[in-house]
Design an enzyme around this catalytic site. Structure first.
Site, mmCIF file in Angstrom:
data_model
loop_
_atom_site.group_PDB
_atom_site.id
_atom_site.type_symbol
_atom_site.label_atom_id
_atom_site.label_comp_id
_atom_site.label_asym_id
_atom_site.label_seq_id
_atom_site.Cartn_x
_atom_site.Cartn_y
_atom_site.Cartn_z
ATOM 1 N N SER A 426 -53.907 -10.842 46.809
ATOM 2 C CA SER A 426 -52.515 -10.925 46.359
ATOM 3 C C SER A 426 -51.696 -11.868 47.228
ATOM 4 O O SER A 426 -50.567 -12.187 46.904
ATOM 5 C CB SER A 426 -51.882 -9.532 46.362
ATOM 6 O OG SER A 426 -52.070 -8.931 47.614
ATOM 7 N N ASN A 497 -45.835 -12.685 43.164
ATOM 8 C CA ASN A 497 -45.388 -12.056 44.416
ATOM 9 C C ASN A 497 -44.377 -12.923 45.154
ATOM 10 O O ASN A 497 -43.515 -12.419 45.872
ATOM 11 C CB ASN A 497 -46.584 -11.761 45.325
ATOM 12 C CG ASN A 497 -47.303 -10.493 44.886
ATOM 13 O OD1 ASN A 497 -46.749 -9.691 44.147
ATOM 14 N ND2 ASN A 497 -48.539 -10.325 45.316
#
Length: 703
Positions: A426, A497
């Site tokens: 991520s 993100n």
């Protein structure tokens, strides 16, 4: 019908049954188009002249769909509400004419029967559907910011009652055959092999009497019971839409009015509201999402052809590994081999898969045999047995660069030379992970969102050395898993993100400024996000946030430096939902704000700012970063940026995504707001160069 190009052709059998085939030329799916009005009118006119027809069966010439709805491109061609209203009225008149035929009209349904397709079927006197898994019935117009405009709001409640009809129309949910039969949407659900035979038998029976009186079916005509159903539906709808989706209110109004004032008046109001909704900014935004995802289904992510996949490996049996193995085996249909360092990890992944499948079995979506068959397609071990047969390995281990390097080396040692190594990281840049590879061309990022089986987005992240075929292959895999993939640049945080982090940081700043947690979360819920930012932090995990933020600061600079709350929370054992407490307490049935967190953070909670100001303050940080990502080539287009934000973090769909929303506000206004907030709160709000340039030249992201 002799005209070759017609989508509607009639044939007649000796037993008195007429057959109306719907088959839109040169299209895989049947959709209804305004150009068909003339064709259908001709068919109906011809049928009216026939004295020897005893019944009519309407069926599809396509192998796997009935009618998937109206072609929504024709709505984009409308320039006024009156034009759109006219489209609805035309549809209503045609279906009225179909319903008025003097003999028994039966719809034989196999595959998707949605929107205008179901409205056509509702105008038939009976409906028979195949019990095939492909068969789905529904009125999904609300998902496009619309209401059913060709009689659906009037005929469905009269057929299955108010409560069931409201549930279907307000949610846009699609029914499987068994449920459609149970609710009375269809009269019969039969195997596909006998669908047309059963429909033909029905058509030869006398035409059933259609009851259109309100009193006979709706709660025994009890006015109190009726208004209770509508009040409950309105309350539930308001909780869900928070006033952001005008279609929901229009649906409630039109159904209620039609049942009180009669079918004709109901249809007139339905067409009028339909026309108004077509011209609303909310529907335009929701339709843009539909067009974007439709276009993306045809894209391969690179100029290369995807390679063949027959088996997939997954590294790690945790939450992500369990979810990835599930969508790979169950949705994509590939055999999956899971590797974990411990048997507990494997058992965890197996239990995760079993639980999801058992839920389906309990709801009778799959049989016990299906469950067993799907479980058998997922195997696992603590070594690399079977990895010499996999074509793609998806790695879902901890966010640790050394560990990921070790995974790359082991897979290159135990898998085939052409096996792709896809890392579900991520935050770690893919090129850093690929540094350990002998075959870096086959290393790519494949970033899923949690929970994997529910979240529709996947970010595909090639590094500079990833081959185009590797990209195309993992894009194809993601699509088979039921995901919408976007290809993004290999920079820290990638896209989703990266735009989420400043938004979350700002929410933390607002909280430390003294705004109560509920006030802050509610402000963003009212703005249109599915959960508030503080709830989201608890859901994702405070520890995950603590890991990602330093990476972003290190790679992208000080504007990602959030307030120092993570350490304080973690030292107090607050990881969020998974540890039973974060900002909220999760030990009772109902989550509630943990008031002791204020003391811990040295905050005196007091409402000072209004909800709109708070929402704009957090969202502006996201908008500014999204524009920066486009400028740096992290995303390929505003369209990808909008889809990524909506499907990845639930950016309000009725606003169309960050880029459509900035177009709606205008670049000049966005820059003006950012400057205003810079003066108030500091340099982190400084508008990026891209937005400043766009504002000065009056440019838009979309033409």
């Amino acid at each position: 019908m002799t005209e070759h190009a017609s989508a509607f052709s009639l044939s007649y059998a000796d037993n008195g049954v007429a057959w109306l085939k719907v088959d839109v030329p040169e299209e895989k799916m049947n959709t209804l188009q305004s150009a068909f009005v003339e064709q259908v009118s001709e068919v109906l006119a011809e049928l009216k002249t026939k004295t020897d027809v005893k019944g009519l069966v309407v069926y599809s010439g396509k192998p796997d769909n009935f009618i998937a709805g109206a072609d929504i491109r024709m709505l984009d061609a409308c320039t006024t509400a009156e034009e759109a209203e006219q489209l609805a009225t035309q549809g209503q008149e045609l279906f009225d004419a179909l319903e008025s035929l003097p003999f028994h009209v039966v719809a034989a349904i196999h595959g998707p029967c949605l929107g205008g397709g179901l409205e056509l079927a509702l105008a038939c006197h009976s409906r028979v559907c195949s019990d095939d898994d492909k068969t789905r019935l529904g009125l999904p117009e609300v998902l496009l910011g619309l209401l059913p405009g060709s009689g659906g709001t009037q005929r469905l409640p009269r057929l299955i009652g108010v409560a069931n009809a409201l549930d279907m129309i307000l949610t846009g949910k699609q029914l499987r055959a068994k449920k459609a039969k149970k609710l009375g949407v269809v009269d019969e659900s039969v195997p596909l092999s006998i669908l047309l035979d059963i429909a033909e038998k029905q058509a030869l029976k006398p035409k059933p009497k259609r009851k259109h009186t309100f009193q006979e079916w709706a709660l025994g005509g009890n006015a109190l019971g009726r208004s209770l159903v509508f009040d409950q539906a309105a309350k539930k709808t308001r909780q869900k839409t928070r006033g952001n989706y005008p279609a929901a209110d229009a649906i409630l109004e039109v159904i209620k009015y039609g049942l009180q004032s009669g079918l004709d008046k109901g249809l007139r109001l339905e067409a009028k509201r339909f026309g108004e909704l077509v011209m609303s900014p909310e529907s335009a935004a929701l339709r843009s999402i539909f067009f974007a995802t439709t276009a993306m289904k045809k894209e391969t992510g690179s100029e290369a052809e995807p390679g063949t996949i027959s088996r997939v490996g997954v590294l790690g049996g945790g939450l992500m590994g369990g979810g990835i193995s599930h969508v790979t085996a169950v949705k994509a249909g590939y055999p999956v081999r899971i590797k974990d360092i411990a048997n507990d990890g494997l058992l965890n992944a197996m239990a995760y898969n079993y639980k999801l499948l058992d839920k389906k079995r309990k709801r009778r979506i799959i049989s016990k045999a299906d469950l067993q068959k799907q479980m058998l397609s997922i195997t696992g071990g603590t070594d690399h047995t079977g990895f010499n047969q996999v074509d793609v390995v998806v790695e879902a281990v901890f966010e640790d660069l050394n560990l990921k390097h070790q995974m790359v080396r082991e897979i290159e040692q135990h898998a085939k030379p052409e096996t792709i190594f896809a890392t579900n990281t991520s935050s770690l840049p893919i090129h850093q992970i690929a540094e350990a590879a002998e075959r870096p061309a086959q290393v790519v990022g494949l970033h899923y969102f949690s929970p994997v089986e529910k979240m529709p987005l996947v970010e595909v992240i090639p590094h500079a050395g990833t081959s185009p075929e590797t990209v195309a292959t993992v894009v194809a895999l993601a699509k088979k898993q039921g995901k919408t993939p976007i290809v993004v640049g290999d920079k820290a945080g990638f896209y989703v993100n990266r735009i989420l982090a400043p938004y979350m940081n700002e929410a933390a700043n607002v909280l430390l400024g003294g705004e109560p947690i509920e006030h802050l979360d509610t402000a963003l819920l009212d703005f249109g996000f599915p959960v508030g930012p503080i709830t989201l932090l608890d859901e994702v995990g405070v520890d995950i946030g603590a890991k990602i933020m330093p990476i972003l600061v290190n790679e992208l600079g000080d504007r990602f430096q959030g307030p120092d709350v993570f350490e304080t929370l973690l030292n107090d054992g607050r990881k969020g939902r998974k540890s039973g407490k974060g900002f909220y307490l999760y030990n009772s049935k109902k989550k509630s704000v943990d008031k002791s967190v204020y003391k811990l953070l040295n905050v005196q909670p007091e409402k000072k700012a209004d909800a709109k100001t708070i929402a704009m303050r957090c969202t502006l940080m996201m908008l500014n970063e999204a524009a920066r990502c486009l400028d740096e080539g992290v995303i390929r287009s505003p369209r990808d940026g909008d889809i990524g934000a909506i499907f990845g973090i639930g950016f309000p769909p009725f606003l169309g995504g960050p880029f459509r929303y900035m177009d709606q506000l205008g670049a000049a206004r966005v820059v003006e707001l950012l400057n205003e907030y810079t003066n108030k709160y500091g340099q982190r709000f400084k508008p990026c160069d891209k937005l400043v340039a766009m504002a000065s030249e009056n440019q838009r992201f979309y033409d």
